[in-house]
Scaffold this active site. Sequence first.
Site, short mmCIF file in Angstrom:
data_model
loop_
_atom_site.label_atom_id
_atom_site.label_comp_id
_atom_site.label_asym_id
_atom_site.label_seq_id
_atom_site.Cartn_x
_atom_site.Cartn_y
_atom_site.Cartn_z
N HIS A 43 2.86 -3.04 0.80
CA HIS A 43 2.32 -3.01 -0.37
C HIS A 43 3.50 -4.53 -1.70
CE1 HIS A 43 0.06 0.38 -0.25
NE2 HIS A 43 1.08 0.69 0.93
C1 BDR Z 1 4.26 1.75 -3.82
O1 BDR Z 1 4.72 3.34 -3.40
C2 BDR Z 1 6.00 2.64 -2.40
O2 BDR Z 1 6.45 4.14 -1.67
C3 BDR Z 1 6.18 1.52 -2.08
O3 BDR Z 1 7.07 0.69 -1.91
C4 BDR Z 1 5.17 0.49 -2.78
O4 BDR Z 1 5.95 -0.12 -4.33
C5 BDR Z 1 2.68 1.91 -2.62
O5 BDR Z 1 2.13 3.00 -3.10
#
Ligand code: BDR
Length: 393
Positions: free
Chosen positions: A285
Amino acid sequence: MMDSGKGRVTRREFVKGTAAMMAASGGGAALFASPGWAGSATAGQEQARRVIIDTDPGVDDALALLLAMRSPELKIEGITPVAGNVPLELTLPNALRLVEIAGRSDIPVAAGARGPLVRRLVTATYAHGENGLGGAVFPDPTTKPIDEPAAEFIRRIVRKYPGEVSLITLGPLTNIATALNLDPELAGMIRGLTMMGGSLSGGNITPAAEFNIYVDPEAARIVFQSGIPLTMVGLDVTRKTSLTDEHVRVLQAAQNPVSQAAAKIGRNAIDHTRERGYLVGPNMHDSLAVAGFLDLSLLKLEPFYVDVETNGELTAGATLGYSPVAGDLRRKPGMEKNAAALNMPIRGAAPTLASRKTSPVLRETWTPNVQVAVDVDARRFFDLLIGRLAGKT
Ligand code: BDR
Ligand code: CA
């Protein structure tokens, strides 16, 4: 809409530019490759761009930070860890570890918020392990954070270079909202903000909400309503960025400290994801937000008016995207040329009998406040990510 080099995008230019692009595209879907929001990315042709990276490392934060620190297009003014995936007691040393692994102890690290503005902290250790790095263990950092809280650091740096500093946010938006609360003029001095956060297609921690927005919806709302030119790199696209065994093999084969650390974190994260019963993933992500900032052409962007649900018992942290298609707020194939509803009002919930409000209309006209990533070239993204971490590009 955007002057080159040091220029800033004002609120008026942002809206004007978006309206012009909407008109040019027939009021429908548009691929935005303009530098106005996430910034352009032609390596070597521009001066390095000043950024502050706000983050909660975090497995995917870790690879995102390493990518950023391996990217000559960026002048990283500072890193501001925040509580999120794990508490600040872990995100702060994790950020310091990553700075040391990348040999970039010159970058100031400023400790951020220990928790959301008005809520209790919910973490994501189920996905990131108890230490936030998927169980990958690295030595304790010797580098210390600077003696200035993150929000004040952000304020000072933005004011030092008005119109020049972009924010890349990879975690809950608590630090940014705190900085904006400290200084009402700050939003107008920030060049742009590219966030990993939000979703127009359902959440990952609740059916409604993406994790970063879910953790601190009140902070997110402040940011979405701030007038800062925003680029939202949400689950709509980051769900398409699954790290594979082959990626890890390439990282392992490259003999440098960054690739080795990235391989170790990636290996653990893949194993952990499989143990939890998922056949694919983990998704990168946060790296996609950094990559999108570096090279906007990786993303297809569309303008939306986005607001954050803060009241819902089940839906807090949901990001609602309003788009100008008459009679239907979600754009559909074949409706790209429908500009009829450019002036549609923004409606919220129907007023309750107990309330003094009589109308659901929140804003009279549709005015976009965010460029939302709706598609991604995942192959080129991984070429960039793995290539840079392996030291090949
Ligand atoms: C986001 O949530 C976190 O767990 C990850 O690092 C990312 O920033 C994804 O939903
Ligand atoms: Ca994160």
